[in-house]
Design a protein around this motif. Structure first.
Motif, mmCIF file in Angstrom:
data_model
loop_
_atom_site.group_PDB
_atom_site.id
_atom_site.type_symbol
_atom_site.label_atom_id
_atom_site.label_comp_id
_atom_site.label_asym_id
_atom_site.label_seq_id
_atom_site.Cartn_x
_atom_site.Cartn_y
_atom_site.Cartn_z
ATOM 1 N N LYS A 232 -15.564 5.310 42.457
ATOM 2 C CA LYS A 232 -16.631 4.485 43.275
ATOM 3 C C LYS A 232 -15.934 3.808 44.728
ATOM 4 C CE LYS A 232 -19.177 3.196 39.597
ATOM 5 N NZ LYS A 232 -20.626 3.885 40.238
ATOM 6 N N GLY A 233 -14.439 4.312 45.110
ATOM 7 C CA GLY A 233 -14.052 3.879 45.895
ATOM 8 C C GLY A 233 -13.332 1.891 44.771
ATOM 9 N N ALA A 234 -13.070 1.829 44.391
ATOM 10 C CA ALA A 234 -12.389 0.704 43.813
ATOM 11 C C ALA A 234 -11.165 0.814 42.408
ATOM 12 C CB ALA A 234 -13.488 -0.464 42.446
ATOM 13 N N THR A 235 -10.734 -0.466 42.123
ATOM 14 C CA THR A 235 -9.519 0.459 42.004
ATOM 15 C C THR A 235 -9.257 -0.631 40.102
ATOM 16 O OG1 THR A 235 -8.180 -0.161 44.014
ATOM 17 C CG2 THR A 235 -6.858 -0.199 41.293
ATOM 18 N N LEU A 236 -8.776 -0.020 38.961
ATOM 19 C CA LEU A 236 -9.050 -0.707 37.548
ATOM 20 C C LEU A 236 -7.336 -0.834 37.581
ATOM 21 C CD1 LEU A 236 -9.834 -1.548 35.040
ATOM 22 C CD2 LEU A 236 -8.906 1.444 34.256
ATOM 23 N N LEU A 237 -6.908 -2.270 36.869
ATOM 24 C CA LEU A 237 -5.218 -2.913 36.522
ATOM 25 C C LEU A 237 -5.936 -3.312 35.219
ATOM 26 C CD1 LEU A 237 -4.984 -4.430 39.720
ATOM 27 C CD2 LEU A 237 -3.703 -2.313 39.811
ATOM 28 N N ILE A 238 -4.389 -3.664 34.462
ATOM 29 C CA ILE A 238 -4.939 -4.099 32.929
ATOM 30 C C ILE A 238 -3.808 -4.894 33.424
ATOM 31 C CG2 ILE A 238 -3.513 -3.707 30.950
ATOM 32 C CD1 ILE A 238 -4.908 -0.659 30.734
ATOM 33 N N ALA A 239 -3.642 -6.546 32.837
ATOM 34 C CA ALA A 239 -2.779 -7.383 32.574
ATOM 35 C C ALA A 239 -2.984 -7.984 31.740
ATOM 36 C CB ALA A 239 -3.733 -8.829 34.122
ATOM 37 N N GLY A 240 -1.943 -9.008 31.375
ATOM 38 C CA GLY A 240 -1.577 -9.595 30.288
ATOM 39 C C GLY A 240 -2.644 -10.381 29.531
ATOM 40 N N TYR A 241 -2.461 -10.874 27.914
ATOM 41 C CA TYR A 241 -3.496 -11.789 27.601
ATOM 42 C C TYR A 241 -2.475 -13.150 27.323
ATOM 43 C CZ TYR A 241 -2.030 -9.678 23.052
ATOM 44 O OH TYR A 241 -1.666 -9.541 22.212
ATOM 45 N N PRO A 242 -3.025 -14.309 26.880
ATOM 46 C CA PRO A 242 -2.285 -15.292 26.426
ATOM 47 C C PRO A 242 -2.008 -14.935 24.488
ATOM 48 C CG PRO A 242 -4.085 -16.285 26.554
ATOM 49 C CD PRO A 242 -4.255 -14.955 26.726
ATOM 50 N N ILE A 243 -0.330 -14.745 24.595
ATOM 51 C CA ILE A 243 -0.009 -14.946 23.271
ATOM 52 C C ILE A 243 1.077 -16.494 22.614
ATOM 53 C CG2 ILE A 243 1.515 -13.310 22.128
ATOM 54 C CD1 ILE A 243 1.430 -11.145 24.014
ATOM 55 N N GLY A 244 0.659 -16.407 21.726
ATOM 56 C CA GLY A 244 1.049 -17.838 20.924
ATOM 57 C C GLY A 244 2.770 -17.646 20.900
ATOM 58 N N ARG A 245 3.610 -18.441 21.002
ATOM 59 C CA ARG A 245 4.834 -18.230 20.975
ATOM 60 C C ARG A 245 5.671 -19.535 19.869
ATOM 61 N NH1 ARG A 245 8.238 -14.086 20.132
ATOM 62 N NH2 ARG A 245 10.190 -14.220 21.110
#
Length: 314
Positions: A232-245
């Motif tokens: 479709k001429g778009a872009t898929l990316l994967i990013a982080g999620y919040p992690i308790g440290r």
């Protein structure tokens, strides 16, 4: 024997008639009963998604997004409308991804922020899905053919519970909490956030934080989504999620290993270092994925940095 068969057929006929009457009543008399609930937010999220016909940023994932992003900051930084589709882990990753499919257009950037990558490709909580979709025709397109048998199996329970809500006069009521449709802003972010941190340590002490795993089922589905989006001429990316440290959380090396596995399995870019999304327990409230205002701001700033770095490398 003949009488037995006739009685059996009669019983089946009566049950079928009762089912038809119950379904008819549910659809045309009772109708939708959860529009004021947290699940009602999906109506607004899909409407926003469908209303924007220019390059946009679409955020996909569970409540780590709805409770952990300031979409307006991203919109102002990149000059692109933002749609936060973050919802609820109970419906599963595939459900979230399918919401995004409703309107992906050329130039869009779709960012997946799952907190796990080892799902079984099903809707885990069928009643949650029913309470979300109800009789909203615009939301039925979220479901896949493979979801229909499980949804059909849960329909009688949905009809019964909806009828009880209707009888009590509680249909479509809202409530003064973060778990309400009214808690969301126009982007799809939860903006009603109690800042009481008294339960923070209970949250983390009573649950186990583990680094995600990556399985073939999830990877193959995301790669298929990537092919669709690219088409479709778009872009898929994967990013982080919040992690308790904090005390008792897994070592950094486990997340480094997870990220390597994820990058190896994915055909799209993973733009985040997941270790950049470690936050102190004080940034969380309510669950191990929900961020306070301060936490959401810091997390959004990190996602903006990740996007800028990715764009500079294109």
């Amino acid at each position: 024997m003949k009488k037995f068969v006739l009685k059996g057929l009669l019983l089946i006929g009566i049950c079928a008639a009762i089912s038809v009457v119950a379904a008819f009543s549910s659809i045309y008399i009772i109708g939708n009963v959860h529009e004021g609930d947290y699940t009602g937010c999906m109506i607004d999220k899909v409407q926003r998604l469908e209303s924007i016909h220019q390059p946009k940023i679409i955020l996909v994932g569970n409540s780590n997004l709805s409770f952990g992003i300031h979409s307006e900051m991203i919109e102002e930084e990149f000059g692109m409308p933002v749609v936060n589709l973050g919802f609820h882990g109970g419906v599963g990753n595939a459900f979230h991804e399918n919401v995004a499919r409703i309107n992906i257009e050329e130039g869009d950037i779709v960012i997946v922020c799952h907190s796990n990558y080892s799902d079984d490709n099903t809707i885990f909580d069928i009643m949650l899905a029913w309470n979300t979709i109800e009789y909203h025709s615009d939301l039925w397109k979220i479901l896949r053919t493979s979801d229909i048998p499980d949804m059909a199996g849960g329909y009688p329970k949905y009809v019964f519970e909806s009828a009880m809500i209707w009888v009590r006069g509680h249909a479509n009521m809202t409530n003064d909490s973060c778990y309400s449709r009214s808690a969301f802003n126009e982007y799809g972010d939860v903006v009603y956030k109690p800042e009481d941190g008294s339960d923070i340590y209970k949250i983390f002490n009573d649950s186990t934080i583990t680094a995600p795993q990556v399985n073939d089922v999830c990877a193959e589905r995301l790669n298929e989504l990537n092919r669709t989006i690219k088409g479709k001429g778009a872009t898929l990316l994967i990013a982080g999620y919040p992690i308790g440290r904090g005390e008792g959380s897994p070592p950094e090396s486990e997340y480094v290993s997870f990220q390597k596995d994820l990058e190896a399995a994915m055909d799209c870019d993973v733009i985040s270092n997941f270790t950049d999304y470690f936050y102190p327990y004080e940034y969380f409230y309510n669950t191990t994925l929900h961020l306070t205002e301060q936490g959401a701001t810091v997390r959004t700033e990190q996602l903006i940095k990740d996007l800028h770095r990715w764009m500079e490398n294109q």
